[in-house]
Every structure is written in structure tokens, then in C-alpha cells.
Scaffold this motif. Structure first.
Motif, PDB file in Angstrom:
ATOM      1  N   LEU A 156     -11.728  33.189  -6.918  1.00 44.92           N
ATOM      2  CA  LEU A 156     -12.681  32.208  -6.680  1.00 44.92           C
ATOM      3  C   LEU A 156     -12.526  31.598  -5.571  1.00 44.92           C
ATOM      4  O   LEU A 156     -11.628  31.730  -4.732  1.00 44.92           O
ATOM      5  CB  LEU A 156     -12.257  30.987  -7.993  1.00 44.92           C
ATOM      6  N   PRO A 157     -13.797  31.049  -4.948  1.00 50.35           N
ATOM      7  CA  PRO A 157     -15.093  30.944  -5.422  1.00 50.35           C
ATOM      8  C   PRO A 157     -15.820  32.565  -5.671  1.00 50.35           C
ATOM      9  O   PRO A 157     -15.628  33.365  -4.682  1.00 50.35           O
ATOM     10  CB  PRO A 157     -15.975  30.120  -4.941  1.00 50.35           C
ATOM     11  N   VAL A 158     -16.596  32.698  -6.308  1.00 46.09           N
ATOM     12  CA  VAL A 158     -17.739  33.929  -6.313  1.00 46.09           C
ATOM     13  C   VAL A 158     -19.092  33.500  -6.049  1.00 46.09           C
ATOM     14  O   VAL A 158     -19.476  32.366  -6.659  1.00 46.09           O
ATOM     15  CB  VAL A 158     -17.393  34.696  -7.872  1.00 46.09           C
ATOM     16  N   ILE A 159     -19.800  34.104  -5.297  1.00 43.36           N
ATOM     17  CA  ILE A 159     -21.082  33.808  -5.153  1.00 43.36           C
ATOM     18  C   ILE A 159     -21.955  35.294  -5.452  1.00 43.36           C
ATOM     19  O   ILE A 159     -21.619  36.144  -5.093  1.00 43.36           O
ATOM     20  CB  ILE A 159     -21.173  33.664  -3.496  1.00 43.36           C
ATOM     21  N   GLU A 160     -22.830  34.955  -6.238  1.00 38.79           N
ATOM     22  CA  GLU A 160     -23.737  35.973  -6.695  1.00 38.79           C
ATOM     23  C   GLU A 160     -25.187  35.652  -6.411  1.00 38.79           C
ATOM     24  O   GLU A 160     -25.780  34.615  -6.741  1.00 38.79           O
ATOM     25  CB  GLU A 160     -23.617  36.341  -8.131  1.00 38.79           C
ATOM     26  N   LEU A 161     -25.944  36.425  -5.619  1.00 37.25           N
ATOM     27  CA  LEU A 161     -27.246  36.203  -5.283  1.00 37.25           C
ATOM     28  C   LEU A 161     -28.106  37.198  -5.588  1.00 37.25           C
ATOM     29  O   LEU A 161     -27.986  38.391  -5.389  1.00 37.25           O
ATOM     30  CB  LEU A 161     -27.347  36.129  -3.782  1.00 37.25           C
ATOM     31  N   ARG A 162     -29.193  36.978  -6.633  1.00 38.46           N
ATOM     32  CA  ARG A 162     -29.942  37.945  -6.878  1.00 38.46           C
ATOM     33  C   ARG A 162     -31.443  37.727  -6.477  1.00 38.46           C
ATOM     34  O   ARG A 162     -31.887  36.319  -6.669  1.00 38.46           O
ATOM     35  CB  ARG A 162     -30.170  38.060  -8.361  1.00 38.46           C
ATOM     36  N   ASP A 163     -32.152  38.332  -5.661  1.00 37.81           N
ATOM     37  CA  ASP A 163     -33.381  38.379  -5.083  1.00 37.81           C
ATOM     38  C   ASP A 163     -34.434  39.345  -6.011  1.00 37.81           C
ATOM     39  O   ASP A 163     -34.275  40.566  -5.922  1.00 37.81           O
ATOM     40  CB  ASP A 163     -33.309  38.536  -3.694  1.00 37.81           C
ATOM     41  N   SER A 164     -35.442  38.548  -6.613  1.00 39.47           N
ATOM     42  CA  SER A 164     -36.342  39.450  -7.310  1.00 39.47           C
ATOM     43  C   SER A 164     -37.817  38.961  -6.856  1.00 39.47           C
ATOM     44  O   SER A 164     -38.514  38.562  -7.606  1.00 39.47           O
ATOM     45  CB  SER A 164     -36.193  39.435  -8.847  1.00 39.47           C
ATOM     46  N   GLY A 165     -37.965  39.309  -5.618  1.00 38.84           N
ATOM     47  CA  GLY A 165     -39.348  39.033  -5.104  1.00 38.84           C
ATOM     48  C   GLY A 165     -39.253  37.615  -4.624  1.00 38.84           C
ATOM     49  O   GLY A 165     -38.965  36.939  -3.966  1.00 38.84           O
ATOM     50  N   THR A 190     -29.550  35.749   5.017  1.00 42.53           N
ATOM     51  CA  THR A 190     -29.031  34.475   5.800  1.00 42.53           C
ATOM     52  C   THR A 190     -28.687  33.585   4.999  1.00 42.53           C
ATOM     53  O   THR A 190     -27.620  32.775   4.912  1.00 42.53           O
ATOM     54  CB  THR A 190     -30.304  34.034   6.589  1.00 42.53           C
ATOM     55  N   VAL A 191     -29.348  33.388   3.779  1.00 41.58           N
ATOM     56  CA  VAL A 191     -28.994  32.410   2.762  1.00 41.58           C
ATOM     57  C   VAL A 191     -27.436  32.775   2.219  1.00 41.58           C
ATOM     58  O   VAL A 191     -26.704  31.818   2.114  1.00 41.58           O
ATOM     59  CB  VAL A 191     -29.919  32.533   1.122  1.00 41.58           C
ATOM     60  N   TRP A 192     -27.333  34.148   1.947  1.00 41.93           N
ATOM     61  CA  TRP A 192     -25.870  34.680   1.685  1.00 41.93           C
ATOM     62  C   TRP A 192     -24.857  34.095   2.659  1.00 41.93           C
ATOM     63  O   TRP A 192     -23.998  33.465   2.287  1.00 41.93           O
ATOM     64  CB  TRP A 192     -26.019  35.870   1.402  1.00 41.93           C
TER      65      TRP A 192
END
Length: 186
Positions: free
Chosen positions: A105-114, A176-178
Motif C-alpha cells: 500500500l498504497p495502490v493507485i489504479e488509473l483507467r482511461d476510457s476516452g 501526467t495525472v498518474w
């Protein structure tokens, strides 16, 4: 005479011990048979009509069936964890080890779907950050937060944010967000 009396006393003791042993075994067999669900006994509707040997056979086959079911469920869990973690089915990495690596921890997950961005943050109770800071980063990078929620399960806090791109032509640079989220969290 004493010798004869001593021998008969010894025989009575052995008979009593043997009788108590049989009573104890009968009770244990009954207890074992009562643990087998009635639907497992297809041959007869009542366990009372079954011989003790048949009851033991049924209990033994039921235990074997449960072991097979446990193995099957373990395999299904392993496959599901591999699928969820994106591990190839033929990989030598087992899902438990991958989960341990992933669960640091911590875990970051970022999903971009358009036009939609989903952010999942998992942190421990001792690693706190302000949710408004995460929302601020998303807004500064051109996304409008549609929903944000968190829940605490055990010693982990799960944050879920859904954001929509403000200007679809420009979009949001997820790398950049990541990076900014990484800087904030770590």
C-alpha cells in the motif's frame, strides 16, 4: 479361591472396558453420520435404516467429495485472481504472490476510457491523504469529478473517483495525472 475371584474380576473389568469402548465408538459413528447432509444419502431417506458400515462409507465418500470441491474452488479462486491481476494462465507466478506484491500500500489504479477516467486508490489506515487533493489534481488536469466515494474494509481504505473530461477535443493526459497522484500518495 482368590485366584479364581481375581480372574473373574479381571474378566469383568475387560468386559466393562470393551463395552464402554463399543458404546463410545457407536456414539462417535452416530455423530459422524449426523454431520453428513441427508441429500448426500441417495440410497435411503433415513440414516436409521442404514447399517453402521454404510453410514461410515457415506461419511467417507462425503469427505472425499468435500475435498474435491475444496480443490475445485481453490483452482477457480486462483484463476479468478490471475484474471483480475492480469496474469497469464500459463505463468509461473502464482496469484497469491502477485497479490502480495500488488497489495503493498498504497495502490493507485488509473483507467482511461476516452472521456471517462476512473481512479482507484487503496491505502492503509496509517497512510492518509486528503481526497480533495486527488480531486484537485484531476480538475487541474482538465477532468470534472462526477462521483467520489470511499469505504474502509479492515485495515484498508478504498477510494473510487469517476471523472469526465471537460473538453473532449483536448482530453486529459493520464500519464501526467498518474505522475502527480504518485507524487501525492508516495
Amino acid at each position: 479361591m482368590k485366584k479364581c475371584n481375581g480372574e473373574s474380576s479381571s474378566k469383568l473389568d475387560r468386559k466393562t472396558v470393551e463395552r464402554n469402548r463399543r458404546i463410545h465408538m457407536k456414539g462417535l459413528c452416530f455423530k459422524l453420520a449426523s454431520l453428513v447432509p441427508p441429500q448426500h444419502s441417495k440410497a435411503s431417506k433415513s440414516k436409521d435404516t442404514l447399517s453402521q458400515q454404510k453410514q461410515l462409507d457415506l461419511a467417507s465418500s462425503y469427505i472425499k467429495q468435500l475435498r474435491e470441491r475444496i480443490e475445485n474452488l481453490k483452482e477457480r479462486k486462483e484463476k479468478a485472481m490471475r484474471s483480475q491481476l492480469g496474469i497469464d494462465a500459463n505463468s509461473t507466478i502464482d496469484a497469491d504472490n502477485a497479490m502480495m506484491v500488488r497489495s503493498r500500500l498504497p495502490v493507485i489504479e488509473l483507467r482511461d476510457s476516452g472521456s471517462i477516467i476512473e481512479v482507484m486508490l487503496i491505502s492503509g489506515l496509517n497512510k492518509n491523504f486528503m481526497l480533495y487533493e486527488v480531486i484537485g489534481i484531476l480538475q487541474e488536469e482538465g477532468a470534472e469529478v462526477i462521483s467520489a466515494s470511499f469505504s474502509t474494509i479492515g485495515d484498508k481504505v478504498f477510494h473510487s473517483l469517476h471523472a469526465q473530461v471537460k473538453i473532449s477535443r483536448v482530453g486529459v493526459e493520464t500519464s501526467t495525472v498518474w505522475q502527480r497522484l504518485q507524487d501525492l500518495i508516495y
